[in-house]
Design a protein around this motif. Sequence first.
Motif, PDB file in Angstrom:
ATOM      1  N   PHE A 183      -7.021   4.021  -3.542  1.00  0.00           N
ATOM      2  CA  PHE A 183      -7.133   2.779  -2.587  1.00  0.00           C
ATOM      3  C   PHE A 183      -7.952   1.635  -2.261  1.00  0.00           C
ATOM      4  N   ALA A 184      -9.047   1.698  -1.870  1.00  0.00           N
ATOM      5  CA  ALA A 184      -9.934   1.431  -0.583  1.00  0.00           C
ATOM      6  C   ALA A 184      -9.702  -0.454  -0.563  1.00  0.00           C
ATOM      7  N   PRO A 185      -9.384  -1.125  -2.159  1.00  0.00           N
ATOM      8  CA  PRO A 185      -9.251  -2.101  -1.707  1.00  0.00           C
ATOM      9  C   PRO A 185      -8.326  -2.592  -1.215  1.00  0.00           C
ATOM     10  N   TYR A 186      -7.132  -2.020  -0.972  1.00  0.00           N
ATOM     11  CA  TYR A 186      -5.471  -2.040  -0.172  1.00  0.00           C
ATOM     12  C   TYR A 186      -5.900  -1.706   1.038  1.00  0.00           C
ATOM     13  N   ALA A 187      -6.893  -0.537   1.478  1.00  0.00           N
ATOM     14  CA  ALA A 187      -6.562   0.616   2.790  1.00  0.00           C
ATOM     15  C   ALA A 187      -7.289   0.246   3.479  1.00  0.00           C
ATOM     16  N   ASN A 188      -8.872  -0.682   2.914  1.00  0.00           N
ATOM     17  CA  ASN A 188      -9.488  -1.056   4.209  1.00  0.00           C
ATOM     18  C   ASN A 188     -10.210  -2.626   4.446  1.00  0.00           C
TER      19      ASN A 188
ATOM     20  N   GLY B  95      -7.365   2.468   6.176  1.00  0.00           N
ATOM     21  CA  GLY B  95      -5.441   3.531   6.214  1.00  0.00           C
ATOM     22  C   GLY B  95      -5.955   4.669   4.787  1.00  0.00           C
ATOM     23  N   LYS B  96      -4.000   4.788   5.346  1.00  0.00           N
ATOM     24  CA  LYS B  96      -4.105   6.138   3.764  1.00  0.00           C
ATOM     25  C   LYS B  96      -2.593   5.877   3.451  1.00  0.00           C
ATOM     26  N   PRO B  97      -2.372   4.822   3.137  1.00  0.00           N
ATOM     27  CA  PRO B  97      -0.956   4.555   1.812  1.00  0.00           C
ATOM     28  C   PRO B  97      -0.432   5.712   1.250  1.00  0.00           C
ATOM     29  N   LEU B  98       0.323   5.847   0.856  1.00  0.00           N
ATOM     30  CA  LEU B  98       1.075   6.590   0.245  1.00  0.00           C
ATOM     31  C   LEU B  98       0.963   6.087  -1.226  1.00  0.00           C
ATOM     32  N   LEU B  99       1.264   4.545  -1.563  1.00  0.00           N
ATOM     33  CA  LEU B  99       1.019   3.848  -2.308  1.00  0.00           C
ATOM     34  C   LEU B  99       1.230   2.575  -2.408  1.00  0.00           C
ATOM     35  N   VAL B 100       0.278   1.963  -3.509  1.00  0.00           N
ATOM     36  CA  VAL B 100       0.225   0.656  -3.716  1.00  0.00           C
ATOM     37  C   VAL B 100       1.461  -0.412  -3.447  1.00  0.00           C
TER      38      VAL B 100
END
Length: 467
Positions: free
Chosen positions: A22-27, A35-40
Amino acid sequence: MSDLQSRLTQIVGAANVITDDFAPYANDWRKKYFGKPLLVVKPGTPEEVAAVVKLCAETKTPIVPQAGNTGLVGGGVPDESGHEVIVSVARMDKVLEVDTINNTMTVEAGCILQTIQEKAAEHGRLFPLSLAAEGSCRIGGNISTNAGGVQVLRYGNTRELVMGLQVVLPSGELWDGLRGLRKDNTGYDLKHLFIGAEGTLGIITAAVIKLFPAPRATQTAFIALESPQKSLELLSHMKGALGDRLTAFELISDFGLSLVTKHFKNLKAPLPQTSPWFVLTDVSDSRDAAALAEEVEVALGEALEKGIIFDCAIAKNETEGKRMWELRENMTESQVHEGRNIKHDVSIPISKMAEFITAADAQLEKAYPGVRPISFGHVGDGNLHYNIAHPLDRFTEESWMKEWEHINLIVHDCVATFNGSISAEHGIGQLKREEIKRYKSPLELRVMRQIKAAIDPQNIMNPGKVI
Ligand SMILES: Cc1cc2nc3c(=O)[nH]c(=O)nc-3n(C[C@H](O)[C@H](O)[C@H](O)COP(=O)(O)OP(=O)(O)OC[C@H]3O[C@@H](n4cnc5c(N)ncnc54)[C@H](O)[C@@H]3O)c2cc1C
């Protein structure tokens, strides 16, 4: 696989539901929020976005809209609950139409800003939104943050550049407002609700944006002067001499410039001597380059004679001009290399800019002797990036960050005394959500909450951001 994941997969395909890495989307870009998403989820069409949102509405799943993830206030990153779904518009990155008679372009929300600029140039047109993140930010994000950048002086903020929008509402309904009309007085202009809403009212899927004739010549100059007050005198002088051909007018402090040349060894200061302050300016025109160069030289010569400026370097060609702009464009990144500081993105009436800098500098120096302000920004728009680095003797980077709230209070209270704004162009996101309660009137906040509740009664669209 959860029921939600399998239903999302049916809508967008397995390749477009990300369940790990998730790193490219969650940070965020500044590495402040993790952040900690459920899904992207990465839909490929407006209809897919609508179906994804409808499903999230049905299951009361919170959504975080995301475009290029270059935002600086944590608006596009999820919280740490592990419940939020990031909906990225990155796959929807096409230019749909260029209309050179209407002077408009229709683009999908995931179009990279630089791609739009290049497409406009291919057609002899200009899309004037320009900022240092233009190689990775996307127009959906630019519209949702009402981005500013370096040409607001002449062309306005993103809000002034948007003519129509297509938006998926929190219910999953698709509103098609993709109109390229310069006049449309048919009641409330809904697009303005979504511009600058930071994804809290819906997901923008496409836009009609305004184009301008491409200028035939641009003259760039790097100017040394004594103080912010002199920069305001220069602004007034240049506007008088060159009118609205003055396209960009950026103030840079000596300390800010020194950080760029320290961390980007290939970049050199254009003037040999030091000076406490500099201005970087662009003047552009549809006339030929030689005529424009002469006018700029005359205007700056007069400024020199009147004692407004110490010295100036006028770019001899486009390449030299670009090198000057690289100094400005790398200011934000050079500060990342230097270490953490406490950032502010404030707006002050232009005429009060210098007074504000003097007052805020003095208040900070009194509270923290040896404090090191890094002031730079779009002074022609009354927008200053006022970043505060720690005094070297008594603080470390870590201990300085603990002063964040107190420094913000000093700076933003000072902004309020000038009737300014605590967020000129970056938005509120998570970063300033609590602080706006101190600076916006209860009535403004109440109306904002009423609008949010009317459009997103379940509070699933980017909850915890802005309000
Ligand atoms: C080096 C650097 C320089 C910068 N310079 C400037 C500058 O000069 N001026 C300026 O204004 N900003 C500047 N920024 C900030 C940033 O680039 C802008 O805010 C930009 O507009 C964000 O676009 P994005 O695509 O990265 O959006 P994101 O970061 O992905 O999202 C930003 C916000 O918009 C929402 N959002 C994203 N896409 C959508 C959508 N399709 N529908 C609804 N909501 C959506 C998100 O939820 C989030 O709240 C700079 C950033 C960097 C890293």
